[in-house]
Write a protein that holds these residues in place. Structure first.
Motif, PDB file in Angstrom:
ATOM      1  N   ALA A 186       0.812  -1.292   0.121  1.00  0.00           N
ATOM      2  CA  ALA A 186       0.058   0.168   0.026  1.00  0.00           C
ATOM      3  C   ALA A 186       0.942   1.329  -0.035  1.00  0.00           C
ATOM      4  O   ALA A 186       0.637   2.394  -0.562  1.00  0.00           O
ATOM      5  CB  ALA A 186      -0.929   0.090   1.284  1.00  0.00           C
ATOM      6  N   GLY A 190       0.835   3.514  -3.252  1.00  0.00           N
ATOM      7  CA  GLY A 190      -0.008   4.625  -2.533  1.00  0.00           C
ATOM      8  C   GLY A 190      -1.513   4.387  -2.614  1.00  0.00           C
ATOM      9  O   GLY A 190      -2.266   5.360  -2.530  1.00  0.00           O
ATOM     10  N   ARG A 191      -1.672   3.110  -2.438  1.00  0.00           N
ATOM     11  CA  ARG A 191      -3.202   2.932  -2.352  1.00  0.00           C
ATOM     12  C   ARG A 191      -3.210   1.597  -1.849  1.00  0.00           C
ATOM     13  O   ARG A 191      -2.508   0.614  -1.890  1.00  0.00           O
ATOM     14  CB  ARG A 191      -4.250   2.932  -3.669  1.00  0.00           C
ATOM     15  N   ASP A 194      -7.357  -3.848  -3.116  1.00  0.00           N
ATOM     16  CA  ASP A 194      -8.754  -3.974  -2.969  1.00  0.00           C
ATOM     17  C   ASP A 194      -9.442  -5.245  -1.813  1.00  0.00           C
ATOM     18  O   ASP A 194      -8.807  -5.935  -1.534  1.00  0.00           O
ATOM     19  CB  ASP A 194      -9.490  -4.766  -4.248  1.00  0.00           C
TER      20      ASP A 194
END
Length: 364
Positions: A186, A190-191, A194
């Motif tokens: 992550a 940068g995310r 899911d």
């Protein structure tokens, strides 16, 4: 139901794996199409892409790694794979249970009594400072709280299963020898990955069925399971079965495939191809008879680099003193010898960045 012989399955597999002719795909497109490349040996994916793509340059893959478009991470079968960033973000949660079970299969006794949720939370707090760490460094820090399991067990459970991690460059760059430094997936992308699908649904499993068949089909459900290691796939297969066509192989197994996927004529010529260690063109199946003889099956899990001759594993290869050396597993015809030497010279030139082009066949 149509029966597909081994030669028909071989040509279909070569076409899907971009080994029947070199593709004009970009390296990024190839990594996506192939559903990733097995990559525990850091330099091997370069040879895998060179064998498949026209005009492949190692710097292109370096750029994808440093640009964070592809990542090195534990995924299918708990093995390090080179995977497109978008794919790993979509697929990671579906692999969580399998990854934990694979680690527990090795360290169940050592980790008995360890609350894996607490261990995961502690590991995330440790990594929240943004400092990349080796597996040993992570385990040493956590061993103060969990001294009994042993550092290897703690480290593998955290890095390979509990916290999605990336092996950061320079690990995996062309010609670079570098140790593994881990950072959370992550943070690197940068995310967050899911989230898991709602209970009772499996959109990722269904997508994996389609993606696997596009890159490996026609194939049996057992082949799909052998490739990814996931449980629960029969339901995903059943959910998409209406989209698929079915065949049988010569052993009577049902094989599924995408209707429009390439299934070349069995007599289609297959060029010589040099494959890297642990290439998924072989390891991506439970029944590998379409590409390797049972007598040589062990080579695929021992890390031998192999040469495809007429589409099947016909030799192994090594690099010695800058030259590519080929050891045949069967006699070659004159034409096969010439093709092996020619492709070996091209490989030697690639591996040496153009400084050499020597290839030799051993034992003759």
């Amino acid at each position: 139901m149509t029966v597909l012989g081994d030669r028909a399955l071989n040509r279909a597999a070569l076409a899907r794996q971009l080994l029947l002719e070199r593709s004009a795909m970009t390296p990024q497109e190839a990594v996506v199409h192939l559903c990733g490349l097995q990559a525990q040996e850091p330099q091997e994916p370069f040879t895998g892409l060179w064998a498949r793509l026209s005009g492949f340059e190692a710097s292109a893959l370096d750029g994808l790694l440093t640009g964070r478009s592809v990542v090195r991470t534990h995924l299918m079968r708990r093995t390090v794979h080179l995977v497109a960033a978008d794919d790993v973000m979509a697929w990671r949660a579906r692999h969580d249970a399998m990854l934990r079970q694979k680690v527990l299969g090795v360290y169940r006794r050592e980790l008995d009594g360890v609350d894996l949720g607490e261990l995961a939370s502690a590991a995330r707090r440790l990594m929240a400072d943004g400092q990349p760490r080796t597996m040993t460094g992570i385990a040493e820090a956590l061993a103060e709280r969990w001294p009994v399991p042993g550092r290897r067990a703690l480290g593998e459970m955290v890095v390979a299963a509990l916290v999605p991690m990336v092996q950061m460059p320079p690990r995996g760059l062309w010609g670079v020898k570098a140790g593994v430094r881990n950072t959370p997936l992550a943070d690197w992308l940068g995310r967050a990955p899911d989230p898991p699908a709602p209970e009772g649904s499996d959109p990722v499993g269904e997508a994996l069925v389609r993606r696997y068949l596009a890159a490996f089909g026609p194939a049996a459900s057992a082949d799909l399971r052998a490739w990814c290691g996931l449980a629960g796939l029969p339901k995903a297969v059943a959910a998409v079965r209406g989209e698929l066509v079915a065949f049988r192989d010569e052993r009577g197994r049902e094989l599924l495939d995408l209707p429009g996927a390439p299934r070349p004529d069995p007599d289609t010529p297959a060029p010589v191809r040099f494959l890297p260690a642990f290439d998924n063109a072989i390891l991506g199946y439970h029944d590998r008879s379409r590409i390797i003889d049972d007598a040589h099956r062990g080579l695929s899990v021992e890390g031998a680099r192999v040469v495809l001759v007429d589409g099947r594993v016909g030799a192994t290869w090594t690099v010695e003193a800058g030259a590519v050396s080929v050891t045949p597993l069967r006699p070659f015809t004159r034409g096969e010898r010439g093709a092996v030497v020619e492709e070996g010279r091209s490989l030697a030139s690639f591996l040496s960045d153009g400084a050499g082009d020597e290839a030799r066949i051993m034992g003759t």
